[in-house]
Design an enzyme around this catalytic site. Structure first.
Site, PDB file in Angstrom:
ATOM      1  CB  ALA A  73      -0.882  -0.054   1.274  1.00 60.85           C
ATOM      2  NE  ARG A  88      11.552   7.308   2.366  1.00 61.19           N
ATOM      3  CZ  ARG A  88      12.419   6.209   3.129  1.00 61.19           C
ATOM      4  NH1 ARG A  88      13.559   6.386   3.232  1.00 61.19           N
ATOM      5  NH2 ARG A  88      11.722   5.281   3.665  1.00 61.19           N
ATOM      6  CE  LYS A 147       8.871   1.824  -1.256  1.00 62.77           C
ATOM      7  NZ  LYS A 147       9.208   1.109  -0.103  1.00 62.77           N
ATOM      8  NE  ARG A 181      25.062   1.668 -39.366  1.00 58.03           N
ATOM      9  CZ  ARG A 181      24.806   2.479 -40.624  1.00 58.03           C
ATOM     10  NH1 ARG A 181      25.898   2.482 -41.277  1.00 58.03           N
ATOM     11  NH2 ARG A 181      23.751   2.947 -40.586  1.00 58.03           N
ATOM     12  CG  ASN A 194      37.845 -12.592 -50.689  1.00 56.72           C
ATOM     13  OD1 ASN A 194      37.935 -13.184 -49.715  1.00 56.72           O
ATOM     14  ND2 ASN A 194      38.657 -11.581 -51.158  1.00 56.72           N
ATOM     15  CB  SER A 226      42.060  -4.202 -52.970  1.00 54.57           C
ATOM     16  OG  SER A 226      42.424  -5.686 -52.576  1.00 54.57           O
TER      17      SER A 226
HETATM   18  C1  UD1 Z   1       9.034  -2.480   9.106  1.00 56.53           C
HETATM   19  C2  UD1 Z   1       8.782  -3.277  10.770  1.00 56.53           C
HETATM   20  C3  UD1 Z   1      10.421  -3.278  11.068  1.00 56.53           C
HETATM   21  C4  UD1 Z   1      11.298  -4.098  10.209  1.00 56.53           C
HETATM   22  C5  UD1 Z   1      11.270  -3.389   8.777  1.00 56.53           C
HETATM   23  C6  UD1 Z   1      11.887  -4.324   7.794  1.00 56.53           C
HETATM   24  C7  UD1 Z   1       6.763  -2.714  11.541  1.00 56.53           C
HETATM   25  C8  UD1 Z   1       6.067  -1.844  12.511  1.00 56.53           C
HETATM   26  N1  UD1 Z   1       8.180  -2.766  11.379  1.00 56.53           N
HETATM   27  O1  UD1 Z   1       9.511  -1.287   9.386  1.00 56.53           O
HETATM   28  O2  UD1 Z   1      10.279  -3.836  12.495  1.00 56.53           O
HETATM   29  O3  UD1 Z   1      12.633  -4.141  10.555  1.00 56.53           O
HETATM   30  O4  UD1 Z   1       9.863  -3.301   8.153  1.00 56.53           O
HETATM   31  O5  UD1 Z   1      11.877  -3.489   6.438  1.00 56.53           O
HETATM   32  O6  UD1 Z   1       6.245  -3.449  10.772  1.00 56.53           O
HETATM   33  N2  UD1 Z   1       3.026  -0.950   4.389  1.00 56.53           N
HETATM   34  C9  UD1 Z   1       1.587  -0.833   3.952  1.00 56.53           C
HETATM   35  N3  UD1 Z   1       0.632  -0.174   4.782  1.00 56.53           N
HETATM   36  C10 UD1 Z   1       1.000   0.696   5.877  1.00 56.53           C
HETATM   37  C11 UD1 Z   1       2.375   0.757   6.099  1.00 56.53           C
HETATM   38  C12 UD1 Z   1       3.414  -0.013   5.276  1.00 56.53           C
HETATM   39  O7  UD1 Z   1       1.323  -1.581   3.102  1.00 56.53           O
HETATM   40  O8  UD1 Z   1       0.279   1.296   6.450  1.00 56.53           O
HETATM   41  C13 UD1 Z   1       3.860  -1.470   3.578  1.00 56.53           C
HETATM   42  C14 UD1 Z   1       4.906  -0.849   2.842  1.00 56.53           C
HETATM   43  O9  UD1 Z   1       4.265  -0.347   1.508  1.00 56.53           O
HETATM   44  C15 UD1 Z   1       6.026  -1.443   2.830  1.00 56.53           C
HETATM   45  C16 UD1 Z   1       5.970  -2.384   4.043  1.00 56.53           C
HETATM   46  O10 UD1 Z   1       4.478  -2.274   4.416  1.00 56.53           O
HETATM   47  O11 UD1 Z   1       5.998  -2.326   1.679  1.00 56.53           O
HETATM   48  C17 UD1 Z   1       6.705  -2.029   5.356  1.00 56.53           C
HETATM   49  O12 UD1 Z   1       6.726  -0.676   5.490  1.00 56.53           O
HETATM   50  P1  UD1 Z   1       7.467   0.259   6.262  1.00 56.53           P
HETATM   51  O13 UD1 Z   1       6.688   1.502   6.405  1.00 56.53           O
HETATM   52  O14 UD1 Z   1       8.759   0.578   5.056  1.00 56.53           O
HETATM   53  O15 UD1 Z   1       8.114  -0.454   7.329  1.00 56.53           O
HETATM   54  P2  UD1 Z   1       9.100  -0.293   8.322  1.00 56.53           P
HETATM   55  O16 UD1 Z   1       9.095   1.210   9.098  1.00 56.53           O
HETATM   56  O17 UD1 Z   1      10.300   0.027   7.531  1.00 56.53           O
END
Ligand code: UD1
Ligand code: CA
Length: 470
Positions: free
Chosen positions: A11, A16, A23, A341, A385, A413
């Protein structure tokens, strides 16, 4: 093995990353991030695959509808309109989980490097341990932003503490959470329902279900990842480039394990779509791009670019050659310093030598152009040739025209063949000719001024000039 359902959290907006796409559809050098996950999970044969979509969900949905990696998955889309945390994301998946009992494998769409082997071992470990919850952990030296795996005095996992919630001692723990879990469905549902957001980020942390399971006396284990690089996530273009580097190394390693040798793999660049047969040898500083196929026992000496081309078995591409949108037949040699080419079809046992350029040229088997030649818009027959310095004059400044040369022809040639023109089988063109009319089969084509020799002329001139000096 237990029945498996896979949840893919996708989601996130990925702000970034730059751009405005979800993503999960960001392309690596091979495919979209989410395709990597779908492909790694596919061998586990999940009975359903729930993708949690949020930001730009329509784009993700229509991507999944056509992606080949989706095939073989029973995909259900769960919607998380507001990203309130990983725990909330899984909560949004619960309706799609209705009626499922077994192991729920929770994954992230933005972690493309986990291999199918690793995920298989992970779920096997979970079922052999008869665990309620198993997390995939790995070693990452602090400081880092990962959740820390907190263990008690006996080494038993008791909770995960997010980096932002850690005390200074916890912040030094090297074992961290990858974010991938195997969880028993009957535990997961109530555990996720009960999550709260009282933490540093005000988010519903999925990680809190670990502590909950421990407190309930459930079996909680961590499966330590052997190769921590598999846990790499993609949050920005820099991390994407790191992931692409690893994917490129894996591609070359796969080829090496199949019998392709690289003199200096680090100096080579291969697109993901390139295939190379066993026994081929790739020298240093070689770029293989696009839909290129390299046959068995081919040698690419080095410093070459080959794009969208097929090189058949036992061909040799010598130093400094550039081949694009063309085919090179078996046992033929190209270069050094040749430019093949687009549209060139070089047959078997042909030779394209140094400083030879071809474009839209068909050379039939055994034809040779060994030195300093331009062959454009032409057909060259078998075993013909082409002498050094031959030019097919295919362009009059307005239009392109074709040169057709038969088989067993000898082009002397430094000849210019002014197209459109046909040289018949077995003909011979005298060196230095400018050929503007067709040459019949077996004829001699001669197109240059007749030579004249003036007896004593040079000597007389010397005499005159030298007497002037005195
Ligand atoms: C999370 C973990 C952390 C772990 C890390 C590894 C939690 C609270 N923390 O942290 O312990 O070390 O991943 O990368 O779970 N996503 C959603 N909906 C949301 C939030 C996130 O779909 O509401 C998805 C994001 O798109 C992503 C994944 O979940 O693909 C991880 O979310 P992200 O916010 O990156 O987690 P971290 O804070 O990095
Ligand atoms: Ca992350």
């Amino acid at each position: 093995m237990d029945t498996i359902c896979c949840i893919i959290l996708a989601a996130g907006a990925g702000k970034r990353m730059g751009g405005d796409l979800p993503k999960a559809v960001t392309q690596t050098r091979e495919k979209a991030l989410i395709d990597h996950l779908l492909d790694a999970v596919a061998p586990l044969k999940p009975s359903r695959t729930i993708v949690v979509a949020g930001h730009k969900q329509e784009v993700l949905k229509s991507y999944l509808a056509t992606s080949t990696s989706s095939k073989g998955h029973a995909i259900e889309i769960a919607i998380q309109d507001e990203q309130l945390g990983t725990g909330h994301a899984v909560k949004c998946a619960l309706p799609a989980l209705q009626g499922f009992t077994g192991t729920v494998l929770i994954t992230y769409a933005d972690h493309p490097l986990f291999t199918a082997e690793t995920l298989k071992l992970f779920t096997q470990y979970h079922s052999f341990k008869k665990a309620t919850l198993t997390m995939l952990s790995f070693k990452a030296p602090p400081p880092n932003g990962y959740g820390k795996v907190i263990r008690d005095g006996k080494g038993q996992v008791i909770r995960i503490t997010e980096a932002k919630d850690c005390n200074p001692e916890e912040a030094l723990i090297p074992e961290v959470n990858s974010g991938f879990y195997a969880v028993d469905s009957s535990f997961l549902k109530p555990a996720v329902e009960s999550l709260t957001n009282s933490n540093a980020q005000g988010e519903y942390y999925l990680t809190d279900i670990v502590e909950k399971a421990c407190k309930e006396g459930q079996t909680v284990t961590a499966f330590p990842l052997a190769d921590a690089s598999e846990a790499a996530g993609v949050n920005n273009p820099y991390e994407l480039s790191l992931v692409n580097d690893i994917l490129a190394q894996r591609h070359i390693k796969r080829l090496q394990l199949e019998g392709v040798s690289f003199a200096d793999p680090k100096s080579c660049f291969l697109d993901a779509s390139v295939t190379i047969a066993s026994g081929a040898h790739i020298g240093p500083n070689v770029q293989l791009r696009g839909a290129t196929t390299i046959g068995a026992d081919v040698v690419v000496e080095g410093t070459a670019i080959i794009k969208d081309s097929s090189i058949a078995s036992n061909a040799i591409i010598k130093l400094g050659s550039h081949v694009e949108s063309s085919s090179i037949g078996k046992h033929s040699t190209v270069g050094p310093f040749a430019h093949v080419r687009p549209g060139s079809k070089i047959g078997e046992h042909c030779r394209i030598g140094n400083f030879v350029e071809t474009k839209n040229a068909t050379l039939r088997d055994g034809a040779k152009a060994s030195h300093l030649t331009y062959l454009g818009d032409c057909v060259v027959g078998e075993n013909t040739n082409i002498g050094a310095g031959t030019i097919t004059c295919n362009y009059d400044g307005y239009n392109k025209a074709t040169t057709t040369i038969g088989k067993d022809v000898f082009i002397g040639s430094n000849s210019a063949l002014v197209a459109p023109i046909t040289v018949g089988d077995g003909a011979l063109i005298a060196a230095g000719s400018v050929i503007t009319r067709d040459v019949p089969a077996d004829a001699l084509g001669l197109g240059r001024a007749r030579q004249e020799n003036k007896e004593h002329w040079a000597k007389e001139r010397r005499k005159v000039l030298e007497s002037g000096k005195r």
